[in-house]
Design an enzyme around this catalytic site. Structure first.
Site, short mmCIF file in Angstrom:
data_model
loop_
_atom_site.label_atom_id
_atom_site.label_comp_id
_atom_site.label_asym_id
_atom_site.label_seq_id
_atom_site.Cartn_x
_atom_site.Cartn_y
_atom_site.Cartn_z
N SER A 34 4.33 2.81 7.97
CA SER A 34 3.98 1.72 7.06
C SER A 34 5.15 1.27 6.21
O SER A 34 5.96 2.07 5.76
CB SER A 34 2.85 2.14 6.14
OG SER A 34 1.61 2.04 6.78
N HIS A 41 0.82 -1.21 0.00
CA HIS A 41 0.00 0.00 0.00
C HIS A 41 0.85 1.27 0.00
O HIS A 41 0.32 2.37 -0.13
CB HIS A 41 -1.00 0.00 1.17
CG HIS A 41 -0.43 0.33 2.50
ND1 HIS A 41 -0.11 -0.63 3.44
CD2 HIS A 41 -0.14 1.51 3.07
CE1 HIS A 41 0.35 -0.04 4.53
NE2 HIS A 41 0.35 1.26 4.33
N ASP A 86 -0.05 -7.61 1.77
CA ASP A 86 0.43 -6.23 1.73
C ASP A 86 1.95 -6.21 1.82
O ASP A 86 2.54 -5.88 2.85
CB ASP A 86 -0.20 -5.45 2.89
CG ASP A 86 0.08 -3.96 2.83
OD1 ASP A 86 0.50 -3.48 1.76
OD2 ASP A 86 -0.12 -3.28 3.86
#
EC number: 3.4.21.4
Length: 304
Positions: free
Chosen positions: A257, A120, A164
């Site tokens: 992230s 992502h 992910d």
């Protein structure tokens, strides 16, 4: 479907989730979380938390009509460290910063020319910055290398954040030294109770925003899969696991992230998502790298 890389790029300044496009549906802007978990976003959208504190389901669109799907909130890019401490300078030589004009995600150097991050975090142009500690100061140890290839897992799902994980091939090999070096891939899956180290330049506040210049660290345990699934009923897949504290107070957060979760010297996790940051019974959710070791090795071999 329309998403950040499709026919509405002006709506999506950073990585986001896919949305169904309809008349009057506008991108949400980050707003304050209100009672009951709702948030007011841009264009009059009423928003309800869905995943990660980053993506919200729109209850109505700008025209007062029912929205058609989910809206990806522009979060200035991605995830977090709350309740941690400043890492010793250059003590995590595998940690990288992904930059596209500014830091937006983390990553981990796994070989001289390859970095693991979160799918992502995808952008079409990425500069990988290695040897960083204070990302606002040139300290003399940095290596800035552009990405030559950016490869998301073929089964990555933007709606569920399953699979992910992403690989980045550097345009030239990193120079390995005391401040820039690799982290090993896992040889066994992460065991519940194992103490791990999470790191990143993400938000340090559960509510509001305070983005540090210096790399932050957090020591946290792997939770049982039962605890993880109970925290997020129906949302945890076999490729995900939870690390953190059910009582809250410590977690990863926005702009962390893609960064590393290292347990016993091995890269066990990639910072992926969570509901808010450091909230009670809402631990951080991480991509289980062990499940992707074969894909990583095969992808590197096919793109060498």
């Amino acid at each position: 479907m329309c998403g950040p890389d499709d026919r509405c790029p002006a709506r999506w300044p950073g990585p986001g989730r896919a949305v169904k496009c309809g008349k009057g549906l506008a991108a949400a802007r980050p707003g304050r979380v209100e009672r009951g978990g709702a948030q007011r976003g841009g264009a009059g959208l009423e928003l309800h938390p869905l995943l990660g504190g980053r993506t919200w389901r729109a209850a109505r669109d700008a025209d007062g009509c029912e929205a058609l799907g989910t809206v990806a909130v522009p979060f200035d890019d991605d995830d977090k460290i709350v309740g941690g401490y400043t890492c010793e300078e250059n003590s995590l030589p595998y940690q990288v910063s992904l930059n596209s004009g500014s830091h937006f995600c983390g990553g981990s150097l796994i070989s001289e020319q390859w970095v693991v991050s979160a799918a992502h975090c995808y952008k079409t142009r990425i500069q990988v910055r290695l040897g960083e500690h204070n990302i606002k100061v040139l300290e003399g140890n940095e290596q800035f290398i552009n990405a030559a290839k950016i490869i998301r897992h073929p089964k990555y799902n933007r709606d569920t954040l399953d699979n992910d994980i992403m690989l980045i091939k550097l345009s030239s090999p990193a120079v390995i030294n005391a401040r820039v070096s690799t982290i090993s891939l896992p040889t066994t899956p992460p065991a519940a109770g194992t103490e791990c180290l999470i790191s990143g330049w993400g938000n340090t506040l559960s509510f509001g925003a305070d983005y540090p210049d210096e790399l932050k660290c957090l020591d946290a345990p792997v939770l049982t899969q039962a605890e993880c699934k109970a925290s997020y009923p129906g949302k945890i897949t076999n490729s995900m696991f939870c690390v953190g504290f059910l009582e809250g107070g410590k977690d990863s957060c926005q702009r962390d992230s893609g960064g590393p979760v290292v347990c016993n010297g091995q890269l066990q996790g990639v910072v992926s998502w969570g509901h808010g940051c450091a909230w009670k019974n809402r631990p951080g959710v991480y991509t289980k790298v062990y499940n992707y070791v074969d894909w990583i090795k095969d992808t590197i071999a096919a793109n060498s």
